[in-house]
Design a protein around this motif. Structure first.
Motif, PDB file in Angstrom:
ATOM      1  N   LEU A  30       0.827  -1.214   0.000  1.00 48.44           N
ATOM      2  CA  LEU A  30       0.000   0.000   0.000  1.00 48.44           C
ATOM      3  C   LEU A  30       0.860   1.261   0.000  1.00 48.44           C
ATOM      4  O   LEU A  30       0.531   2.247  -0.659  1.00 48.44           O
ATOM      5  CB  LEU A  30      -0.943  -0.004   1.199  1.00 48.44           C
ATOM      6  N   GLN A  33       2.212   1.632  -3.422  1.00 49.97           N
ATOM      7  CA  GLN A  33       1.146   2.046  -4.330  1.00 49.97           C
ATOM      8  C   GLN A  33       0.997   3.563  -4.323  1.00 49.97           C
ATOM      9  O   GLN A  33       0.900   4.188  -5.380  1.00 49.97           O
ATOM     10  CB  GLN A  33      -0.170   1.378  -3.932  1.00 49.97           C
ATOM     11  N   PRO A  40      -4.230  -0.014  -8.559  1.00 44.04           N
ATOM     12  CA  PRO A  40      -4.449  -1.270  -7.826  1.00 44.04           C
ATOM     13  C   PRO A  40      -4.070  -2.506  -8.650  1.00 44.04           C
ATOM     14  O   PRO A  40      -3.564  -3.485  -8.107  1.00 44.04           O
ATOM     15  CB  PRO A  40      -5.945  -1.248  -7.514  1.00 44.04           C
ATOM     16  N   THR A  43      -0.290  -2.924  -8.473  1.00 40.83           N
ATOM     17  CA  THR A  43       0.081  -3.439  -7.154  1.00 40.83           C
ATOM     18  C   THR A  43      -0.215  -4.928  -7.056  1.00 40.83           C
ATOM     19  O   THR A  43       0.598  -5.706  -6.550  1.00 40.83           O
ATOM     20  CB  THR A  43      -0.669  -2.675  -6.048  1.00 40.83           C
TER      21      THR A  43
END
Length: 93
Positions: A30, A33, A40, A43
Motif C-alpha cells: 500500500l 502504491q 491497484p 500493485t
C-alpha cells in the motif's frame, strides 16, 4: 543431536528470511502504491509476480532436490534468497 540442531537452525533462518520478505510485501504494497503512484492492478501484479516466482522456484528447486540431493538444493535456495534480499535492499527507484 548436534547435526539436527544445525539443520534446524539453517532451515529456520532460510524460512524466516523468505517469510519476512513476503510479510514486508504485504505491509509495503500500500505504501508503494501511493509512493510510486501505482494503480491497484499494478500493485496486484507486483504481488502476483512474487508468488509466481515462489511457484517457479519451488518447482525448479524441488526437481533439483530430487536429482542432486537436498543439501545442494537447500544451499542454492539460501543463496538465491540472500542474493535477491541484498538486491532488494539496494533498490532505490
Amino acid at each position: 543431536g548436534k547435526f539436527q540442531r544445525r539443520v534446524l537452525w539453517a532451515a529456520g533462518l532460510c524460512f524466516t528470511a523468505d517469510a519476512t520478505e513476503v510479510m514486508l510485501l504485504s505491509f509495503l504494497s500500500l505504501t508503494l502504491q501511493s509512493e510510486w503512484a501505482l494503480t491497484p492492478t499494478q500493485t496486484a501484479n507486483m504481488t502476483a509476480c512474487v508468488f509466481a516466482g515462489s511457484l517457479v522456484g519451488t518447482l525448479i528447486l524441488g526437481y533439483l532436490g530430487d536429482h542432486l540431493g537436498r543439501r545442494p538444493a537447500f544451499l542454492l535456495s539460501c543463496a538465491i534468497i540472500s542474493l535477491f534480499g541484498v538486491f532488494t535492499a539496494f533498490a532505490t527507484g
